[in-house]
Scaffold this motif. Sequence first.
Motif, PDB file in Angstrom:
ATOM      1  N   LEU A 141       0.820  -1.208   0.000  1.00  0.00           N
ATOM      2  CA  LEU A 141       0.000   0.000   0.000  1.00  0.00           C
ATOM      3  C   LEU A 141       0.853   1.257   0.000  1.00  0.00           C
ATOM      4  O   LEU A 141       0.489   2.267  -0.616  1.00  0.00           O
ATOM      5  CB  LEU A 141      -0.919  -0.011   1.222  1.00  0.00           C
ATOM      6  N   HIS A 142       1.995   1.222   0.684  1.00  0.00           N
ATOM      7  CA  HIS A 142       2.915   2.363   0.738  1.00  0.00           C
ATOM      8  C   HIS A 142       4.327   1.850   0.467  1.00  0.00           C
ATOM      9  O   HIS A 142       4.762   0.895   1.119  1.00  0.00           O
ATOM     10  CB  HIS A 142       2.851   3.060   2.102  1.00  0.00           C
ATOM     11  N   PRO A 143       5.055   2.474  -0.464  1.00  0.00           N
ATOM     12  CA  PRO A 143       6.405   1.982  -0.817  1.00  0.00           C
ATOM     13  C   PRO A 143       7.443   2.374   0.232  1.00  0.00           C
ATOM     14  O   PRO A 143       8.361   3.168  -0.017  1.00  0.00           O
ATOM     15  CB  PRO A 143       6.661   2.663  -2.168  1.00  0.00           C
ATOM     16  N   LYS A 166      -1.242   0.621  10.361  1.00  0.00           N
ATOM     17  CA  LYS A 166      -1.728  -0.662   9.871  1.00  0.00           C
ATOM     18  C   LYS A 166      -1.407  -0.846   8.406  1.00  0.00           C
ATOM     19  O   LYS A 166      -1.024  -1.943   7.963  1.00  0.00           O
ATOM     20  CB  LYS A 166      -3.239  -0.748  10.110  1.00  0.00           C
ATOM     21  N   GLU A 167      -1.566   0.207   7.608  1.00  0.00           N
ATOM     22  CA  GLU A 167      -1.223   0.129   6.187  1.00  0.00           C
ATOM     23  C   GLU A 167       0.283   0.118   5.991  1.00  0.00           C
ATOM     24  O   GLU A 167       0.786  -0.466   5.027  1.00  0.00           O
ATOM     25  CB  GLU A 167      -1.845   1.305   5.437  1.00  0.00           C
ATOM     26  N   LEU A 168       1.026   0.761   6.887  1.00  0.00           N
ATOM     27  CA  LEU A 168       2.485   0.776   6.775  1.00  0.00           C
ATOM     28  C   LEU A 168       3.069  -0.610   7.005  1.00  0.00           C
ATOM     29  O   LEU A 168       4.098  -0.971   6.409  1.00  0.00           O
ATOM     30  CB  LEU A 168       3.054   1.772   7.779  1.00  0.00           C
ATOM     31  N   LYS A 169       2.434  -1.402   7.851  1.00  0.00           N
ATOM     32  CA  LYS A 169       2.918  -2.755   8.124  1.00  0.00           C
ATOM     33  C   LYS A 169       2.716  -3.689   6.940  1.00  0.00           C
ATOM     34  O   LYS A 169       3.314  -4.773   6.923  1.00  0.00           O
ATOM     35  CB  LYS A 169       2.188  -3.327   9.344  1.00  0.00           C
ATOM     36  N   HIS A 200      -0.807   4.567  16.013  1.00  0.00           N
ATOM     37  CA  HIS A 200      -2.006   4.528  15.175  1.00  0.00           C
ATOM     38  C   HIS A 200      -1.770   5.172  13.815  1.00  0.00           C
ATOM     39  O   HIS A 200      -2.145   4.621  12.794  1.00  0.00           O
ATOM     40  CB  HIS A 200      -3.155   5.223  15.890  1.00  0.00           C
ATOM     41  N   ARG A 201      -1.137   6.339  13.777  1.00  0.00           N
ATOM     42  CA  ARG A 201      -0.915   7.066  12.527  1.00  0.00           C
ATOM     43  C   ARG A 201       0.390   7.845  12.627  1.00  0.00           C
ATOM     44  O   ARG A 201       0.775   8.291  13.717  1.00  0.00           O
ATOM     45  CB  ARG A 201      -2.092   8.008  12.247  1.00  0.00           C
ATOM     46  N   VAL A 202       1.062   8.022  11.482  1.00  0.00           N
ATOM     47  CA  VAL A 202       2.370   8.676  11.418  1.00  0.00           C
ATOM     48  C   VAL A 202       2.254   9.935  10.580  1.00  0.00           C
ATOM     49  O   VAL A 202       1.621   9.925   9.515  1.00  0.00           O
ATOM     50  CB  VAL A 202       3.432   7.723  10.826  1.00  0.00           C
TER      51      VAL A 202
END
Length: 322
Positions: A141-143, A166-169, A200-202
């Motif tokens: 989802l994220h490079p 969660k998307e970063l993992k 939770h968010r970065v």
Amino acid sequence: MSLADSLKAFKSERAEVVSRNAAHSRPTTTGPISRTSTPKPSSGANNNEKRTHDAAFSSSRGVAGGEIMRLVVGAVEKLKDNDFKPLSWLELLRYMSLPLDLRGAKGEATFKRALQSHHRLQYIHAKDSADGLESFRYKPLHPVTNGEELRDYLARLETAQGVPVKELKDGWPDCIPTLDRLEKVGCILVSRSKKDGTPHRVYPDNPRYHITTAPTKSSTKTTKAAESSSSAAALQEVVKISPDFQAFYSNIRLPANDNDLRAELEKAGLTPTSAVREVSKGPLKKKERKRVDRKNAKKTNVHLAGLLKDYSKVKAAKAANG
């Protein structure tokens, strides 16, 4: 011929006809006749239920459709476990072991098109591949796979929504230690849950905006070998503030309310913004209204024309003659 002879001749002729047609007649059945009818659809409650996506896909394309969907899911998991490195088409095909109904050029081409159209997979052409083979690679989802890529990625974002952990993992499973380290040196902002402090968010941040202490030797030793250069560059940007000044600054207490704050500012010779301004009121002079002489204005009191007649010209003529 008498009537009896005629009846006898008729019965004998009828017996011959019946015996002659008996061989060509249908066989008789002793039991009840069973008739088959067209089956009617059942009027159960399941007929009104909507089919799922998998059921509709499999029913429209047969067994091969469901098999392709299952193979695509397995291929995505295989490429995700490959450390996000490209895997050649032949190796992926050998690993998946296609079923009998999908083997052959036609079945393999259908499976390849399904992989190429998947939004989480990246198709690499043979001319663009390092080994000259067609390959596939998992597209997270994220490079982002390390701290330096995270800082560059956050700096390129056009919005201030940040990136969910969660998307970063999805592309960086073990990102939590690096997030904690970058947060301590002021490189990123991390919102955490109040219950257990889970990230939770970065959000992007810069160490120059913070007053932090110099990095200790223990904190620098914990950096990974792969991120040693990026962590060192991040730690060099931290503003070094004297511990004595930090203690002095932390001991300063602001007044408890607005009145005390206003009094402290006035005591220091400063004018608070909340001070009441006294407006000096001078003597008020009434403005005189200038009367405008409208000579060309239309007169409405015509009934007083005889009383308001202008005799200035008559007086002037008499004075000239006299």
